[in-house]
Every structure is written in structure tokens, then in C-alpha cells.
Design an enzyme around this catalytic site. Structure first.
Site, PDB file in Angstrom:
ATOM      1  N   TYR A  26      -6.217   5.724   5.406  1.00  0.00           N
ATOM      2  CA  TYR A  26      -6.347   4.824   4.263  1.00  0.00           C
ATOM      3  C   TYR A  26      -5.516   3.554   4.465  1.00  0.00           C
ATOM      4  CZ  TYR A  26      -5.476   2.637  -0.195  1.00  0.00           C
ATOM      5  OH  TYR A  26      -5.336   1.697  -1.182  1.00  0.00           O
ATOM      6  N   CYS A  63     -19.093  -2.146 -15.731  1.00  0.00           N
ATOM      7  CA  CYS A  63     -19.192  -1.775 -14.314  1.00  0.00           C
ATOM      8  C   CYS A  63     -20.305  -2.547 -13.612  1.00  0.00           C
ATOM      9  CB  CYS A  63     -19.435  -0.277 -14.180  1.00  0.00           C
ATOM     10  SG  CYS A  63     -19.519   0.285 -12.465  1.00  0.00           S
ATOM     11  N   ASP A  88      -9.255   6.354  -0.572  1.00  0.00           N
ATOM     12  CA  ASP A  88      -8.270   7.213  -1.227  1.00  0.00           C
ATOM     13  C   ASP A  88      -8.942   7.916  -2.398  1.00  0.00           C
ATOM     14  OD1 ASP A  88      -8.596   5.193  -3.069  1.00  0.00           O
ATOM     15  OD2 ASP A  88      -6.473   4.698  -3.250  1.00  0.00           O
ATOM     16  N   GLU A  90       0.822  -1.206   0.000  1.00  0.00           N
ATOM     17  CA  GLU A  90       0.000   0.000   0.000  1.00  0.00           C
ATOM     18  C   GLU A  90       0.860   1.262   0.000  1.00  0.00           C
ATOM     19  OE1 GLU A  90      -3.050   0.323  -0.607  1.00  0.00           O
ATOM     20  OE2 GLU A  90      -3.591  -1.780  -0.546  1.00  0.00           O
ATOM     21  N   CYS A  95     -13.688   2.281 -13.576  1.00  0.00           N
ATOM     22  CA  CYS A  95     -14.055   3.689 -13.367  1.00  0.00           C
ATOM     23  C   CYS A  95     -12.773   4.509 -13.275  1.00  0.00           C
ATOM     24  CB  CYS A  95     -14.898   3.821 -12.100  1.00  0.00           C
ATOM     25  SG  CYS A  95     -15.877   5.337 -12.033  1.00  0.00           S
TER      26      CYS A  95
END
Length: 586
Positions: free
Chosen positions: A346, A429, A364, A263, A418
């Protein structure tokens, strides 16, 4: 529950809340309406209705209207029925399997709740029941008219939670076929807002549909309660993720260290670019202990090319704390994780959810973007208050059994469908039927962002100075931009060759050849470097021993720029010339 003496009739009109006229066996007949709500969408001209014979001979109406046919199905509209079937359900162990007490009309504060329930294991709960008859396009809504009493009940349930009780708002949907229940935002938005507050306070929102017969009503299957479009996103999102998620190394072995490292690396960096760095980093520093012990220059060399080097320094600082305070292990506690250097909400949410299965959101820019499109949300996603609000909203809806997959699926959707740049791939989607921006044709308008201040422009002249064996480097200060990294010597501004030659002579270097290099640009968060460069061949760098300094420079073999001396990616365009020169010069 069962009715007795049921007969059918045809609805004619309803002059007030309590009375209706029907055609019963060819006779216009006055009947009592057992639902004082609006019910306009149910009691339509010639609708088939079902009546129960009243047992009170003195009443002016001999029948009670208890059900109506709507689009081929029965809807119960008896306002007393939800409490009766809820009571049956509670006593049968619908809420607590080991139920020991069910009491109706229990006083709490200044309200009376419909039920108070205890279990043999010591659980105590207040339950308020709301019957739902309003439905449009298979979506049930409550209330059908503004109700201050309903608002008061919600606030009292919040207080019951605060006093240590379990508290439930139970929607009894008096029909089959409802896909979910939502607040009636058009009629009473304050009720929906109250439900949101209640859910965050710990009040459980439940809904069950009913099997409706001409003479019976029975609670049947749970129905989702949706306070927002977010309540509907988890199921299609996780189905989409399970079907085609990317195979990524940190996903396949989601240990706390792996998740944390990935991350941090993925901040400001694409997944494909991170993969080789992640593998190389883990080979060199396989655990938190080795990260805590590594020398900073080696750490920065392992990080070289990823940029934002404070991320690497914070990794080491956090690892040192984990070794000294947590025996080299990541704590299974969101607040403690978030308190570590370089970790915000986050990353703490990602580690907590993915590595430990804790229900914490990881929000985020990607997540803010896709949710702003989903809801056509005009809020500024750069505003910290908006981010905190979205975190709270997601906390309400994330599935408690799969929080890590939910967060990763949100990340995946933002990365693959997206997308931030270019047109989103709406046809792929899982939310295409839910997305307001798509429905309104406004995908390109979201997310909304306040305009940033323009980045400052700094002009530099970069000098790649080499002799036959070595290249000159300069170490940046220990604080500030690119702190502690090695760079090529540089001059402020865009210098002409004569200015470069004069500078070299000033520091005691005699150039054999000076060659202009192509211009380059590097963008930081708040500034841009616009660079020009020169490849400079000198007869001999003045100091003989590698690593010794002259004029603040160190002289190293070109091979060492790949292995020992971390050069920021800002100079990548000029580092290439070192690599190209080295084989010929050797």
C-alpha cells in the site's frame, strides 16, 4: 469503405444463419445474410434493411444484407466489413503513424491473425479484429454467441506478447452511440476471463465505433473496453476529485519524503488528527537525513499520541537504509521502496504513484470497502489473496497519466463519502449510477469480513506518583508492546487502595494522600487494557537527582513529560492528572 448498388427493403424472416427473406419493392425476396451471428435484436419484424446487389449471376440470392436500422440509426451487419475498414485504418496510420507494412492473414503458431503491421521505427504487431453488432442500452458486447475461435485468438495474442511482439485485439463496433464495449458475460464468460488474462499479459484492447451510411462504413472514434465495472470508475472519480478535493499539506508538496511520512502517520489515524503531528514532525525532522540521525527517544516523543510506535521506529530504520544505500533519497522503484522496513504494497504504491507518477495501486481497507460496495463483492477483504487480486484488477484500469490522483481520489472517496461507519453518502458519490450495492439496496452488507478473534482483556492499576516537583515514570522493555516507551508505574489487576498503599511502602515510598482516579480503557489491535488509577502524593521521592532510578523508576519534572519522555496515548487519561497537578504544586 463503400458499397455499390444499395437498395432498401423490409425484413420478414430469417430461416437459417445464411438466408433471410425481405419485402423488396413489394416482392418477397430471398437474400444472403453476410453475418452468421445471432443478430436477433437487429433482424426484427418489419425492420428496414439495406441490401447490396451481388455481382455473382449464378447465386440463388441476388442481394447481400449489409445493414439494418435500429432505433433510428444504422447498424452495419456485414461480417466482412470490420476487416476491410480496419485495413484502411491501419494503412492510413491509425495504429502506427509511421506504418511501413500492413499484411493481411498472417500466420502465427497455429492461428492466423487478421493483420501483421510494422512501422518504420521498428515496431511489430499482430492485430486480431472482431466486429461488434450486439448492443443493449448503448453498451456493445462481444460475442453474440459462444466462439471457441475467438478464445483461441486471445490465447495466441498472449503468446505473441510473450515472444516480444505488440499484440492488439481490435473491436470494430459497427454503429455509433455505444458508450463502451464489454465481454458478453451471459453468453461466454470464458471470453471475458481470457480478455482479463490478455490485458495483464500486455495485449492491448482497442475499440472504435463506426460512421455507418447506407452505402458506406468508416472507423471513427475510440470507445472504452470495459472488462469490469472498474474500467468505468476512473473518469467520474477523477472529475469528482478535481472538483472538491481536500487541501492537505502532503498533497500540496508531494515529495517522496512527505508522501511516505504522511502515509505512515495516516495508518490507523484520522486525517485531522494527523495534521498537527505532521507539521511538528517536519519542523523537527525536515528530511530523510535528519530522520536517520535522530535519537530514538526524541523520535518517540515527536510521535507521542499517534500510537503504534513501531511505525516511528520503522521510519527511522528505513531512513538509515536510505542514507547508507541511496544517498538519503527515496528510490524511484516500487520493489525497492516496498523492501524498506515498515513499508508494504500500500505505502509503496502510494509513494510510487503520488511522488513519482508510477502506475501502482495503493490498496488499503478504505479502497477494499468502496470497491466491495461498488461490485457487491462477497469476498472477505481481510483475506490477503483478495487484496492481491484487487491490486491486480486496479493495475489494469488506473489511468497511466494520473496514477497518483487516482489513488488519492479512491482514498478521498472512502474518507468522505463511502464512509466506514454509518450510512454511506450515496447521493454525493460519483459512482452512484455504477454501484451494485446501491442498486440492490445492500450498502450495509459490504464489505464482507471474517470474524476476528475477540481481543484479550488485561486489567491494570495505574499509579500517578508525585511529590511537589517530580513524577515517577517507568521505562518499558526494548521489545514488545510499546517498546522503549515511558509509562506510569502499574500493578496487574484492579487493586484496592490498601493494596496500593502496601505496594508503595514495599518500595520505600510513604504516601501522604491517595486518590482514586476514573477508570479508563485503551484498545490495541489484539488486546484491551481496562484500567483503574490512583493519584498518589508522596512527601518526597527518594532520589534527589532527576532521571536517577529507584525500583526501575525515573523521576522527572512534569514539564518533561511534554518535551522529553514519550508517554503512550494508552495513558492519556492519567497523563492529564500530571498536567493538572503541576501548576498548583509549583
Amino acid at each position: 469503405m463503400k458499397y455499390t448498388g444499395i437498395v432498401s427493403a423490409e425484413f420478414i424472416e430469417r430461416p437459417n444463419r445464411f438466408v433471410a427473406y425481405v419485402e423488396l419493392m413489394g416482392v418477397r425476396t430471398k437474400v444472403h445474410v453476410k453475418n452468421t451471428g445471432r443478430c436477433l435484436e437487429l433482424l426484427t419484424d418489419h425492420a428496414k434493411v439495406y441490401l447490396e446487389k451481388s455481382g455473382k449471376e449464378t447465386r440463388s440470392t441476388a442481394y447481400d444484407l449489409v445493414a439494418v436500422e435500429k432505433e433510428g440509426r444504422l447498424v452495419n451487419m456485414d461480417s466482412g466489413a470490420p476487416n476491410r475498414v480496419a485495413g484502411e485504418w491501419l494503412r492510413a496510420g491509425g495504429l502506427f503513424k509511421d506504418v511501413s507494412l500492413v499484411r493481411s492473414e498472417k500466420t502465427f503458431g497455429s492461428s492466423r491473425f487478421d493483420f501483421y503491421v510494422e512501422s518504420a521505427s521498428g515496431r511489430k504487431a499482430f492485430i486480431e479484429v472482431k466486429g461488434v453488432t450486439l448492443e443493449r442500452d448503448h453498451v456493445a458486447a462481444f460475442p453474440d454467441a459462444p466462439s471457441e475461435r475467438a478464445l483461441k485468438h486471445v490465447e495466441e495474442l498472449i503468446e505473441a506478447c510473450a515472444q516480444g511482439y505488440e499484440a492488439y485485439l481490435l473491436f470494430v463496433v459497427q454503429m455509433k452511440g455505444a458508450r463502451y464495449v464489454e465481454p458478453n458475460w451471459d453468453t461466454q464468460p470464458a471470453f471475458g476471463d481470457a480478455l482479463r488474462r490478455a490485458r495483464r499479459a500486455g495485449v492491448r484492447l482497442l475499440a472504435y465505433d463506426c460512421l455507418v451510411g447506407e452505402d458506406s462504413l468508416e472507423m471513427d472514434a475510440p470507445v472504452p473496453v470495459c472488462l469490469d465495472s472498474l474500467d468505468r470508475i476512473a473518469e467520474p472519480l477523477l472529475a469528482w476529485y478535481d472538483k472538491g478535493r481536500r487541501i492537505l499539506p502532503w498533497r500540496e508538496e508531494p515529495t517522496p519524503y512527505h508522501v511516505w511520512l504522511s502515509e505512515i502517520m495516516l495508518q490507523q489515524t484520522r486525517v485531522e488528527a494527523v495534521k498537527p503531528y505532521y507539521d511538528r514532525f517536519l519542523q523537527a525532522l525536515p528530511d530523510i537525513g535528519s530522520l536517520a540521525a535522530v535519537e530514538e527517544e526524541r523520535l518517540l516523543k515527536l510521535w507521542e499520541g499517534l500510537g503504534y510506535y513501531n511505525r516511528a521506529r520503522n521510519l527511522k530504520r528505513a531512513a538509515e537504509i536510505l542514507v547508507s544505500e541511496y544517498d538519503g533519497e527515496m528510490p524511484d522503484d516500487f520493489e525497492r521502496i516496498a523492501a524498506l522496513p515498515g513499508i508494504g504494497s500500500y505505502t509503496a504504491g502510494a509513494v510510487s504513484s503520488i511522488a513519482f507518477g508510477r502506475p501502482y495501486p495503493a490498496v488499503d481497507g478504505n479502497v477494499l470497502r468502496i470497491l466491495s460496495r461498488l461490485r457487491a463483492d462477497d469476498r472477505d477483504i481481510l483475506n490477503a489473496k483478495v487484496k492481491r487480486a484487487v491490486e491486480e484488477e486496479l493495475l489494469d484500469v488506473m489511468p497511466k497519466d494520473r496514477p497518483g490522483d487516482f489513488n488519492q481520489a479512491l482514498m478521498e472517496l472512502g474518507a468522505m463519502v463511502c464512509i466506514p461507519n454509518g450510512a454511506p453518502k450515496c447521493g454525493e458519490c460519483p459512482w452512484r449510477e455504477l454501484c451494485l450495492a446501491r442498486a440492490q439496496g445492500r450498502m450495509g452488507e459490504f464489505p464482507k469480513k471474517a470474524k476476528k478473534k475477540p481481543r484479550s482483556i488485561e486489567k491494570k492499576t495505574v499509579l500517578v506518583i508525585q511529590d511537589a516537583e517530580r513524577v515517577a515514570l517507568h521505562k518499558r522493555p526494548g521489545k514488545g508492546l510499546l517498546a522503549g516507551m515511558y509509562e506510569f508505574p502499574s500493578l496487574e489487576g484492579h487493586c484496592e487502595e490498601a493494596e496500593v498503599s502496601a505496594y508503595l511502602k514495599e518500595i520505600g515510598l510513604l504516601p501522604i494522600r491517595i486518590r482514586r482516579l476514573p477508570a479508563a480503557k485503551h484498545v490495541f489491535t489484539h488486546r484491551e487494557w481496562h484500567m483503574t488509577g490512583y493519584l498518589i502524593r508522596v512527601d518526597e521521592l527518594a532520589v534527589k537527582e532527576p532521571g536517577e532510578e529507584l525500583q526501575g523508576f525515573v523521576f522527572v519534572e512534569p514539564e518533561q513529560t511534554r518535551t522529553s519522555y514519550p508517554i503512550p496515548s494508552a495513558f492519556a487519561a492519567y497523563a492529564e492528572w500530571v498536567e493538572m497537578r503541576h501548576p498548583k504544586e509549583k
